[in-house]
Scaffold this motif. Structure first.
Motif, PDB file in Angstrom:
ATOM      1  N   UNK A 244       2.863  13.121  43.150  1.00  0.00           N
ATOM      2  CA  UNK A 244       2.941  14.411  42.462  1.00  0.00           C
ATOM      3  C   UNK A 244       1.722  14.624  41.578  1.00  0.00           C
ATOM      4  N   UNK A 245       1.313  13.584  40.858  1.00  0.00           N
ATOM      5  CA  UNK A 245       0.168  13.704  39.960  1.00  0.00           C
ATOM      6  C   UNK A 245      -1.119  13.879  40.746  1.00  0.00           C
ATOM      7  N   UNK A 246      -1.300  13.115  41.816  1.00  0.00           N
ATOM      8  CA  UNK A 246      -2.520  13.260  42.619  1.00  0.00           C
ATOM      9  C   UNK A 246      -2.596  14.648  43.256  1.00  0.00           C
ATOM     10  N   UNK A 247      -1.469  15.147  43.716  1.00  0.00           N
ATOM     11  CA  UNK A 247      -1.447  16.488  44.308  1.00  0.00           C
ATOM     12  C   UNK A 247      -1.827  17.527  43.264  1.00  0.00           C
ATOM     13  N   UNK A 248      -1.281  17.370  42.065  1.00  0.00           N
ATOM     14  CA  UNK A 248      -1.595  18.309  40.983  1.00  0.00           C
ATOM     15  C   UNK A 248      -3.065  18.221  40.591  1.00  0.00           C
ATOM     16  N   UNK A 249      -3.597  17.012  40.460  1.00  0.00           N
ATOM     17  CA  UNK A 249      -5.000  16.846  40.087  1.00  0.00           C
ATOM     18  C   UNK A 249      -5.922  17.483  41.120  1.00  0.00           C
ATOM     19  N   UNK A 250      -5.609  17.311  42.391  1.00  0.00           N
ATOM     20  CA  UNK A 250      -6.416  17.959  43.437  1.00  0.00           C
ATOM     21  C   UNK A 250      -6.366  19.474  43.300  1.00  0.00           C
ATOM     22  N   UNK A 251      -5.180  19.983  42.960  1.00  0.00           N
ATOM     23  CA  UNK A 251      -5.015  21.439  42.853  1.00  0.00           C
ATOM     24  C   UNK A 251      -5.839  22.019  41.712  1.00  0.00           C
ATOM     25  N   UNK A 252      -6.044  21.247  40.647  1.00  0.00           N
ATOM     26  CA  UNK A 252      -6.790  21.787  39.497  1.00  0.00           C
ATOM     27  C   UNK A 252      -8.265  21.360  39.503  1.00  0.00           C
ATOM     28  N   UNK A 253      -8.721  20.760  40.603  1.00  0.00           N
ATOM     29  CA  UNK A 253     -10.158  20.552  40.748  1.00  0.00           C
ATOM     30  C   UNK A 253     -10.665  19.134  40.811  1.00  0.00           C
TER      31      UNK A 253
ATOM     32  N   UNK B 153     -11.443  17.006  42.951  1.00  0.00           N
ATOM     33  CA  UNK B 153     -11.693  16.848  44.384  1.00  0.00           C
ATOM     34  C   UNK B 153     -13.040  16.165  44.599  1.00  0.00           C
ATOM     35  N   UNK B 154     -13.062  15.229  45.531  1.00  0.00           N
ATOM     36  CA  UNK B 154     -14.325  14.598  45.894  1.00  0.00           C
ATOM     37  C   UNK B 154     -14.571  13.281  45.187  1.00  0.00           C
ATOM     38  N   UNK B 155     -15.639  12.621  45.597  1.00  0.00           N
ATOM     39  CA  UNK B 155     -15.977  11.294  45.099  1.00  0.00           C
ATOM     40  C   UNK B 155     -16.286  11.300  43.598  1.00  0.00           C
TER      41      UNK B 155
ATOM     42  N   UNK C 198     -14.802  12.575  41.232  1.00  0.00           N
ATOM     43  CA  UNK C 198     -13.614  12.433  40.397  1.00  0.00           C
ATOM     44  C   UNK C 198     -12.679  11.330  40.871  1.00  0.00           C
ATOM     45  N   UNK C 199     -13.145  10.463  41.770  1.00  0.00           N
ATOM     46  CA  UNK C 199     -12.295   9.387  42.296  1.00  0.00           C
ATOM     47  C   UNK C 199     -11.804   8.475  41.179  1.00  0.00           C
ATOM     48  N   UNK C 200     -12.706   8.055  40.300  1.00  0.00           N
ATOM     49  CA  UNK C 200     -12.302   7.176  39.204  1.00  0.00           C
ATOM     50  C   UNK C 200     -11.360   7.881  38.239  1.00  0.00           C
ATOM     51  N   UNK C 201     -11.594   9.169  38.006  1.00  0.00           N
ATOM     52  CA  UNK C 201     -10.699   9.937  37.131  1.00  0.00           C
ATOM     53  C   UNK C 201      -9.287   9.972  37.713  1.00  0.00           C
ATOM     54  N   UNK C 202      -9.184  10.199  39.025  1.00  0.00           N
ATOM     55  CA  UNK C 202      -7.864  10.218  39.663  1.00  0.00           C
ATOM     56  C   UNK C 202      -7.172   8.870  39.505  1.00  0.00           C
ATOM     57  N   UNK C 203      -7.933   7.793  39.659  1.00  0.00           N
ATOM     58  CA  UNK C 203      -7.351   6.453  39.533  1.00  0.00           C
ATOM     59  C   UNK C 203      -6.864   6.195  38.109  1.00  0.00           C
ATOM     60  N   UNK C 204      -7.678   6.540  37.117  1.00  0.00           N
ATOM     61  CA  UNK C 204      -7.283   6.314  35.727  1.00  0.00           C
ATOM     62  C   UNK C 204      -6.014   7.081  35.364  1.00  0.00           C
ATOM     63  N   UNK C 205      -5.879   8.288  35.892  1.00  0.00           N
ATOM     64  CA  UNK C 205      -4.776   9.158  35.503  1.00  0.00           C
ATOM     65  C   UNK C 205      -3.509   8.938  36.319  1.00  0.00           C
ATOM     66  N   UNK C 206      -3.555   8.082  37.327  1.00  0.00           N
ATOM     67  CA  UNK C 206      -2.349   7.803  38.127  1.00  0.00           C
ATOM     68  C   UNK C 206      -1.987   6.326  38.129  1.00  0.00           C
ATOM     69  N   UNK C 207      -2.747   5.506  37.442  1.00  0.00           N
ATOM     70  CA  UNK C 207      -2.559   4.052  37.508  1.00  0.00           C
ATOM     71  C   UNK C 207      -1.181   3.603  37.031  1.00  0.00           C
TER      72      UNK C 207
END
Length: 299
Positions: free
Chosen positions: A262-271, A273-275, A277-286
């Motif tokens: 759910x969090x990854x889907x939401x993060x993609x929806x708000x921008x 996207x792409x390499x 922000x890969x680390x940002x996605x990991x930090x925010x879903x860990x």
């Protein structure tokens, strides 16, 4: 998404304000001035004229290292770094490197420390402020789990008030004045008070109505991990952009069995996207739960 101006306050301990000011001035090539105020503020004036502040904060439990242990320390070890106005593309690397240097000098954050991000409020309208309230309300539970907000900080970072959210959506205020009246409804203290009780929420609009016209997000444990701080800044800017650009937002909380998905889907929806922000996605879903099925799909 990344064009809005912002400021950041980072609370930490482990070194004194004098040492933190010295490290900051040395990195920025700036000069130090002591203000002599109640907060024992040290101003670091950078060559570009911008001012960084190192000041005391009463909510910080002061500590220092003694060998391998962390022990109680005097109030000299209460440090809040307050940035000047920043922009992401021009300043994020500078901010990250300053954080690394403070950490190398011995600074660390404990459970009493937080990070506050102030977002430029000049482009906000009544619609976008209502959007912001509903966005935070709908994602309250997910954000608190993802960000692992420390119990020690809950009095300074409460979830969005459900009564306030209900009033906003029933009355549908069309002016900033009407939103302001709802925001302060139920408080007996003067709204001119700097430390007004309404400010101690994940989303703080007290600073918008009576301070520097900024929208403040307070839902971050303090970190001296440069990558995590970048992730928090990006999240704040993305939430701000969503509030500004979305036609409307609902306060309804989604049903989420798989929090990580759910969090990854939401993060993609708000921008996110792409390499980049890969680390940002990991930090925010860990810290979120994810099913094996999701992991299979992600692979």
């Amino acid at each position: 998404m990344l064009t809005s101006k912002f400021g950041i306050e980072i609370e930490f301990t482990g070194i004194t304000r004098n040492e933190a000011a010295r490290v900051t001035a040395e990195y920025l090539g700036g000069t130090i001035t002591s203000v002599g105020d109640y907060y024992d503020t040290k101003k670091v004036i950078a060559p570009d004229g911008r001012v960084w502040k190192l000041m005391s904060d009463g909510s910080i439990s002061c500590q220092k290292r003694s060998g391998r242990q962390k022990v109680a320390a005097t109030r000299e070890y209460s440090v809040e770094l307050v940035s000047p106005i920043l922009t992401y593309r021009e300043d994020i690397e500078c901010l990250q490197e300053l954080v690394r240097r403070l950490r190398k000098a011995g600074a660390f954050a404990n459970a009493s420390c937080g990070i506050h991000i102030h977002l430029d409020g000049s482009n906000h309208t009544p619609r976008s402020i209502r959007n912001f309230i509903n966005i935070i309300a709908s994602k309250n539970d997910l954000f608190y789990k993802a960000l692992q907000i420390a119990p020690e900080r809950m009095n300074y970072c409460k979830k969005m008030d459900s009564i306030l959210v209900d009033k906003m959506n029933r009355r549908k205020p069309k002016t900033m004045r009407a939103i302001e009246e709802i925001w302060y409804e139920g408080y007996s203290e003067s709204r001119d008070k700097h430390y007004h009780n309404s400010r101690y929420h994940f989303l703080n609009l007290h600073s918008f109505f009576t301070g520097n016209h900024t929208v403040e997000l307070r839902g971050f444990n303090s970190e001296l991990h440069a990558g995590k701080i970048r992730s928090y800044v990006v999240l704040a800017l993305a939430l701000n952009h969503q509030a500004l650009t979305q036609k409307c937002a609902s306060a309804e909380k989604p049903q989420t069995e798989n929090e990580k998905f759910a969090m990854r889907t939401y993060l993609n929806r708000i921008g996110f996207i792409g390499e980049e922000f890969a680390n940002c996605r990991e930090h925010l879903t860990a810290h979120l739960n994810g099913s094996a099925a999701w992991r299979f799909r992600a692979a």
